[in-house]
Design a protein around this motif. Structure first.
Motif, mmCIF file in Angstrom:
data_model
loop_
_atom_site.group_PDB
_atom_site.id
_atom_site.type_symbol
_atom_site.label_atom_id
_atom_site.label_comp_id
_atom_site.label_asym_id
_atom_site.label_seq_id
_atom_site.Cartn_x
_atom_site.Cartn_y
_atom_site.Cartn_z
ATOM 1 N N LYS A 96 7.692 5.008 -6.736
ATOM 2 C CA LYS A 96 6.834 3.812 -6.738
ATOM 3 C C LYS A 96 7.561 2.584 -7.276
ATOM 4 O O LYS A 96 7.554 1.522 -6.665
ATOM 5 N N GLU A 125 2.256 1.867 -3.424
ATOM 6 C CA GLU A 125 1.238 2.374 -4.349
ATOM 7 C C GLU A 125 1.042 3.880 -4.188
ATOM 8 O O GLU A 125 0.727 4.571 -5.143
ATOM 9 N N ASN A 149 0.831 -1.212 0.000
ATOM 10 C CA ASN A 149 0.000 0.000 0.000
ATOM 11 C C ASN A 149 0.865 1.261 0.000
ATOM 12 O O ASN A 149 0.548 2.229 -0.687
#
Length: 121
Positions: A86, A80, A77
């Motif tokens: 990322k 993301e 999470n």
């Protein structure tokens, strides 16, 4: 006699030219190696910084009795949500997932954890 002097001069010139060419190639290779070393150092710093940021964010979000699956979910999470980092985050988590899970279950801080999994020095 003049011909011999000319031939010796030509031979000396050829040897000197070859020597300087070799030195120029060696110098260019040294510069390339220095650039690669600098790039690797920058990459190492970026990874270390990203690791510490990820660990800090996950530590803040997981309860003290978190399961390995909870930690894995939080790690994914967090990745993301990271915009610029990322891809680095995902790569880091995939590569060091088991080590990260084990270390996040301890009371160690972000720097200690990233050093233990060999992302930081």
């Amino acid at each position: 006699m003049l011909r011999n002097i000319f031939l010796v001069s030509l031979l000396v010139y050829a040897v000197c030219a070859a020597h300087w060419e070799i030195r120029e190639v060696d110098s260019a290779e040294d510069q390339n190696e220095d650039m690669c070393a600098d790039d690797m150092m920058k990459e190492q710093k970026v990874l270390c910084s990203a690791c510490k940021t990820i660990i800090k964010m996950v530590k803040e979000k997981i309860p003290s009795n978190a399961t390995p699956e909870d930690i894995k979910t939080k790690l994914n999470n967090i990745c993301e949500k990271m915009k610029l980092l990322k891809r680095k985050c995902m790569d880091l988590v995939q590569k060091h997932l088991h080590g990260l899970i084990d270390e996040l279950m301890t009371d160690d801080g972000p720097k200690a954890i990233c050093t233990k999994i060999h992302v930081c020095k």
